[in-house]
Design a protein around this motif. Structure first.
Motif, PDB file in Angstrom:
ATOM      1  N   UNK A 181       0.897  -1.435  -0.351  1.00  0.00           N
ATOM      2  CA  UNK A 181       0.188  -0.061   0.256  1.00  0.00           C
ATOM      3  C   UNK A 181       0.756   0.976  -0.026  1.00  0.00           C
ATOM      4  N   UNK A 182       0.941   2.082  -1.074  1.00  0.00           N
ATOM      5  CA  UNK A 182       1.310   3.296  -1.206  1.00  0.00           C
ATOM      6  C   UNK A 182       0.527   4.884  -0.019  1.00  0.00           C
ATOM      7  N   UNK A 183      -0.364   4.033   0.570  1.00  0.00           N
ATOM      8  CA  UNK A 183      -0.933   5.055   1.910  1.00  0.00           C
ATOM      9  C   UNK A 183      -1.423   4.218   2.742  1.00  0.00           C
ATOM     10  N   UNK A 184      -2.515   5.021   3.627  1.00  0.00           N
ATOM     11  CA  UNK A 184      -2.970   4.273   4.660  1.00  0.00           C
ATOM     12  C   UNK A 184      -4.346   3.714   3.851  1.00  0.00           C
ATOM     13  N   UNK A 185      -5.006   4.540   3.701  1.00  0.00           N
ATOM     14  CA  UNK A 185      -6.446   3.874   3.008  1.00  0.00           C
ATOM     15  C   UNK A 185      -6.102   3.428   1.551  1.00  0.00           C
ATOM     16  N   UNK A 186      -4.921   2.334   0.927  1.00  0.00           N
ATOM     17  CA  UNK A 186      -4.195   1.958   0.505  1.00  0.00           C
ATOM     18  C   UNK A 186      -3.939   0.499   0.849  1.00  0.00           C
ATOM     19  N   UNK A 187      -3.751   0.819   2.033  1.00  0.00           N
ATOM     20  CA  UNK A 187      -2.817  -0.185   3.038  1.00  0.00           C
ATOM     21  C   UNK A 187      -4.030  -0.897   3.780  1.00  0.00           C
ATOM     22  N   UNK A 188      -5.043  -0.063   3.390  1.00  0.00           N
ATOM     23  CA  UNK A 188      -6.466  -0.932   4.687  1.00  0.00           C
ATOM     24  C   UNK A 188      -6.326  -1.578   3.514  1.00  0.00           C
ATOM     25  N   UNK A 189      -7.154  -1.151   2.541  1.00  0.00           N
ATOM     26  CA  UNK A 189      -7.907  -2.022   1.543  1.00  0.00           C
ATOM     27  C   UNK A 189      -7.324  -3.040   1.155  1.00  0.00           C
TER      28      UNK A 189
END
Length: 253
Positions: free
Chosen positions: A93-101
């Motif tokens: 994930x490149x950022x928090x949202x993408x990591x959680x997704x």
């Protein structure tokens, strides 16, 4: 109060193991956190007992493999799955949202596969070393402290998902009293299991603390809190940390 303790134990057993347990779930899932070290003791006895088969046969490598597999079976592989998801999310994930997704995706990616493979390899090597010294007490201590590490992160960090998740009930209701009770009970268990050997108690406690702090720092930096995957991952990493420390202890003494 007694009813709350009983339902908390039921929830802890159903959450952390495959054992069929009769009874009602706790109204507040966080009440199960008090029981995590005790359930860790039960799981640790199961894992160590499976390794005893290889130990009696004089085949340490086979006994270590049995312990790795039994640990996966008795937990439904839930914590290992969490570690794989965390690897995928944190490194993909490149950022928090993408990591959680990514972490919510049930499919395992390349980073998760590499993390899971590394986990199993490190466990096997560390457990074979412990088995060669008959150090089943260290095996049990690692499992107990791994579940205590889950409580520590549930208390110390907020739940990272805004839309809820499987671990939200444990994290949202977690407080200082859960950390104090679980830490004290874990300490009593490992002092008893390790036969009150001061050096051993200090080493396993230090290894557990280091792994918990590292995963907590990494998770806070990447997603601003914890999820069920992170709690599973800290359990797996803590087991490896304690068992590796034990292997080094016996090798160097």
């Amino acid at each position: 109060m007694l009813n709350g303790l009983v339902t908390g134990l039921v929830t802890a057993l159903r959450t952390l193991s495959v054992f069929p347990v009769p009874g009602r779930e706790a109204r507040s899932f966080s009440s199960a956190l008090y029981w995590f070290p005790a359930v860790g003791l039960l799981l640790g006895l199961f894992v160590a007992g499976s390794g005893w088969i290889g130990y009696l046969a004089g085949w340490d490598r086979f006994g270590a493999a049995l312990m790795v597999v039994s640990g996966l079976v008795v937990t439904r592989g839930m914590h290992a799955d969490g570690l794989a998801d965390m690897f995928d999310g944190f490194w993909g994930g490149r950022d928090r949202d993408s990591a959680l997704r990514i972490m919510k995706d049930p499919n395992v990616g390349s980073f998760g596969a590499l993390g899971l493979g590394s986990l199993l390899l490190f466990k096997w090597v560390a457990l074979e070393q412990l088995l060669s010294f008959g150090a089943f007490d260290w095996v049990i201590a690692g499992v107990v402290l791994a579940r205590t590490a889950q409580v520590a992160l549930a208390v110390a960090l907020p739940y990272a998902r805004s839309g809820g998740g499987t671990a939200e009930g444990f994290v949202v209701g977690a407080g200082r009293k859960h950390a104090v009770v679980s830490s004290l009970s874990a300490l009593l268990i490992i002092v008893f299991v390790l036969k009150s050997t001061p050096g051993a108690v200090v080493i396993v406690t230090g290894a557990s603390l280091a792994s918990t702090l590292f995963i907590g720092w990494l998770s806070s930096k990447k997603i601003g809190g914890v999820t069920g995957d992170v709690l599973g991952a800290v359990s797996e990493v803590t087991e490896i940390a304690v068992w590796t420390a034990g292997g080094l202890y016996f090798m160097l003494r």
